[in-house]
Design a protein around this motif. Structure first.
Motif, PDB file in Angstrom:
ATOM      1  N   SER A   8       0.825  -1.207   0.000  1.00 46.63           N
ATOM      2  CA  SER A   8       0.000   0.000   0.000  1.00 46.63           C
ATOM      3  C   SER A   8       0.862   1.261   0.000  1.00 46.63           C
ATOM      4  O   SER A   8       0.591   2.213  -0.735  1.00 46.63           O
ATOM      5  N   ARG A   9       1.902   1.249   0.857  1.00 45.58           N
ATOM      6  CA  ARG A   9       2.797   2.397   0.897  1.00 45.58           C
ATOM      7  C   ARG A   9       3.527   2.563  -0.428  1.00 45.58           C
ATOM      8  O   ARG A   9       3.732   3.684  -0.919  1.00 45.58           O
ATOM      9  N   ASP A  10       3.911   1.450  -1.035  1.00 47.84           N
ATOM     10  CA  ASP A  10       4.625   1.486  -2.307  1.00 47.84           C
ATOM     11  C   ASP A  10       3.751   2.098  -3.404  1.00 47.84           C
ATOM     12  O   ASP A  10       4.210   2.928  -4.199  1.00 47.84           O
ATOM     13  N   ILE A  11       2.476   1.709  -3.439  1.00 54.29           N
ATOM     14  CA  ILE A  11       1.539   2.254  -4.432  1.00 54.29           C
ATOM     15  C   ILE A  11       1.320   3.747  -4.202  1.00 54.29           C
ATOM     16  O   ILE A  11       1.288   4.545  -5.131  1.00 54.29           O
ATOM     17  N   THR A  12       1.196   4.113  -2.914  1.00 57.53           N
ATOM     18  CA  THR A  12       0.995   5.530  -2.577  1.00 57.53           C
ATOM     19  C   THR A  12       2.178   6.377  -3.018  1.00 57.53           C
ATOM     20  O   THR A  12       2.005   7.458  -3.600  1.00 57.53           O
ATOM     21  N   GLU A  13       3.392   5.891  -2.741  1.00 54.53           N
ATOM     22  CA  GLU A  13       4.590   6.634  -3.138  1.00 54.53           C
ATOM     23  C   GLU A  13       4.700   6.739  -4.651  1.00 54.53           C
ATOM     24  O   GLU A  13       5.111   7.777  -5.193  1.00 54.53           O
TER      25      GLU A  13
END
Length: 243
Positions: A8-13
């Motif tokens: 999720s963090r990777d997609i957000t970044e």
């Protein structure tokens, strides 16, 4: 659960990076359109000034019209050449002005086919980089001065020389907080017949000299005209250094 959180963090970044890239491209396109608009306005103003020379005149010769068109074309080409050189480089915000002047000089040599053997010599530092707000008016100043020398300095002469010099001025070490501005001196000189001593450059009824004085003011510069063994134009101006 931690794996899901990591994805999720990777997609957000990634989305933030893509959004930043889109905003960057939008800003660049706006800047490009702004530059084009400004340059078209400059060209429009130049053509208006050229047309003003013919207002109120009952008779105009074909040679005068052709001369006016030729001068206007040279002025527009001096601007177009800046963009050509600008986009050859890696940095689209700064122009390698040293290379630009060499290209401009070659174009002027081709444009003014003279019976006299006039040499055009360039003496300047390598890799002088200037932004568009400085490069365009400075390029036009050089175009006007060199063109004027070609046209008027060598009547009935077998040989002649025109020189362009551009150097940074050394004024000692910078004070605290580094140098905010770089000082330059531009010299354009020829060994032609010169301008009569009793003639004030400010009184010259010439579009070229009107442009030069206006462009020098635009750059907050100062200029001096000398008449020793020809004509020598010296201009001093400052350019803000990048932080």
């Amino acid at each position: 659960m931690s794996a899901v959180s990591f994805i999720s963090r990777d997609i957000t970044e990634r989305k933030k990076a893509e959004e930043a890239l889109r905003n960057f491209e939008i800003a660049r396109k706006k800047e490009l359109h702004h530059r084009i608009k400004n340059n078209l306005q400059v060209i429009s103003s130049l053509l208006d000034l050229q047309a003003d020379l013919f207002k109120g005149r009952k008779t105009i010769t074909d040679s005068e019209v052709l001369k006016a068109f030729k001068e206007s074309i040279n002025r527009v080409l001096s601007i177009a050449l800046i963009h050509e050189e600008l986009y050859k480089g890696k940095n689209i915000d700064l122009l390698n002005f040293s290379q630009y002047i060499r290209e401009l000089a070659n174009n002027l040599l081709l444009t003014y086919s003279l019976k006299a053997d006039v040499s055009l010599n360039i003496d300047m530092e390598e890799n002088i980089f200037l932004d568009m707000d400085t490069a365009i008016p400075l390029g036009m100043i050089i175009n006007e001065l060199v063109s004027n020398s070609f046209k008027y300095a060598f009547p009935d002469r077998d040989k002649g020389e025109i020189r362009i010099k551009l150097r940074r001025e050394e004024k000692g070490k910078c004070k605290i907080n580094s140098c905010k501005y770089a000082d330059f001196v531009l010299i354009v000189l020829d060994d032609g017949i010169g301008i009569p001593e009793n003639l004030d450059i400010g009184d010259l009824d010439s579009l070229g000299f009107q442009l030069v004085t206006s462009l020098v003011d635009q750059l907050d510069g100062e200029f001096e005209l000398k008449r020793n063994n020809g004509t020598e134009f010296t201009m001093r101006f400052s350019v803000k250094n990048d932080a």
